[in-house]
Design an enzyme around this catalytic site. Structure first.
Site, PDB file in Angstrom:
ATOM      1  N   HIS A 183      85.689  34.139  38.603  1.00 60.35           N
ATOM      2  CA  HIS A 183      85.918  35.564  38.808  1.00 60.35           C
ATOM      3  C   HIS A 183      87.396  35.846  39.080  1.00 60.35           C
ATOM      4  O   HIS A 183      88.165  34.929  39.388  1.00 60.35           O
ATOM      5  CB  HIS A 183      85.069  36.052  39.983  1.00 60.35           C
ATOM      6  N   ASP A 186      83.117  29.288  43.406  1.00 52.52           N
ATOM      7  CA  ASP A 186      82.548  28.351  44.381  1.00 52.52           C
ATOM      8  C   ASP A 186      83.244  27.009  44.176  1.00 52.52           C
ATOM      9  O   ASP A 186      83.575  26.634  43.049  1.00 52.52           O
ATOM     10  CB  ASP A 186      81.052  28.150  44.126  1.00 52.52           C
ATOM     11  N   SER A 243      84.418  21.093  36.705  1.00 48.01           N
ATOM     12  CA  SER A 243      85.554  21.777  36.114  1.00 48.01           C
ATOM     13  C   SER A 243      86.452  22.310  37.209  1.00 48.01           C
ATOM     14  O   SER A 243      86.241  22.022  38.383  1.00 48.01           O
ATOM     15  CB  SER A 243      85.069  22.883  35.175  1.00 48.01           C
TER      16      SER A 243
END
Length: 300
Positions: A174, A118, A261
């Protein structure tokens, strides 16, 4: 781009430009845009102990009191959470929370790559032809970022995705493609902010910061570098996958502990055509807000 400008991005789902609600904005602007504040970068922010202390504070049981106000203030969709907000033992546990199965559908198709996280994404078909990501005159250095002259040559002219995560985002990352995932390589460094407020001043924070580089050998996309960058208050990058085995597209790779991050994905030259909306908005200086699992591009 003047450093005092607000941070704007294009929301892919809504098809509108929005202004980011920045967590800790006053502190960030003072630190990176004020002369006195910039001095504190070297005295405090750059040093890992500050982030370690804050990470400890966010892992303390007393920090659980911050969870519900955070969910409300930033309008988070708690229906996606695998656990109810009141069940987290501390703020850090909430921060790297898992989501319910199916909360992030993975773009179908063997030849389709998916966004790894995201966040707000910048996409460049040719990293060497791209410049002025956040400010004029700043270009991305593959060699400095990857910490390897040999790898930089392999990825020369390749395609680049910078996925910036804010504290309000889902903080697990991911795999964007299926393949064999190698051993993550740690490159130690500082812990500067990766917010545009900081990167407008110095894009080099992306390769001066602590980061981890994992090479995925994909039968469809070739060699893909999937890299995580630590930042201020993000001293921990946790890898949850098992190196040396096959991974599926969309499979969890790991998570960040507290703070904003960044995940950087690099493809070899001529192996992917990035989606047009990501490339066009990035060319106009706008990040694209989109969620993990959505389309990134298609194999060439």
């Amino acid at each position: 781009m003047p450093t005092s400008e607000p941070i704007r991005y294009f929301n892919r789902a809504k098809q509108v430009v929005e202004t980011e609600q920045v967590y800790g904005e006053k502190w960030l602007r003072w630190t990176y845009e004020n002369a006195v504040g910039q001095f504190s970068l070297w005295a405090l922010v750059k040093r890992a102990w500050v982030s370690r202390y804050y990470g400890w504070k966010m892992s303390n049981s007393a920090s659980m009191r911050k969870v519900l106000p955070f969910v409300i203030d930033y309008n988070l969709n708690e229906d996606e959470f695998a656990k109810k907000p009141i069940s987290f033992k501390n703020f850090n546990e909430f921060f790297f929370r898992a989501l319910k199965p199916g909360a992030r559908p993975i773009a179908p198709g063997e030849r389709v790559a998916a966004l790894p996280a995201d966040g707000r994404h910048l996409a460049f078909q040719d990293v060497e032809a791209a410049d002025s990501f956040y400010a004029k005159g700043q270009t991305f250095s593959l060699e400095k970022f990857l910490g390897s002259e040999a790898l930089a040559k392999e990825f020369a002219g390749g395609s680049l995705l910078i996925s910036r995560l804010c504290p309000v985002d889902y903080h697990r990352f991911h795999f964007p493609v299926a393949g064999i995932a190698g051993e993550p390589r740690l490159i130690n460094g500082a812990l500067f902010s990766v917010s545009p407020i900081a990167l407008r001043r110095n894009l080099g924070y992306l390769w001066e910061n602590k980061r981890m580089v994992t090479i995925v050998e994909s039968p469809v996309f070739g060699k893909v570098a999937v890299c995580e960058i630590g930042a201020t208050m993000v001293g921990t990058i946790f890898q949850s996958f098992i190196p040396g085995r096959a991974v599926a597209k969309g499979e969890e790779k790991g998570f960040f502990k507290f703070g904003g991050s960044c995940v950087v994905t690099i493809f070899e030259k001529g192996r992917i055509k990035l989606d047009a909306d990501l490339v066009s908005q990035s060319a106009n200086g706008l990040e694209v807000y989109a969620k993990m699992g959505e389309r990134l591009g298609e194999a060439v």
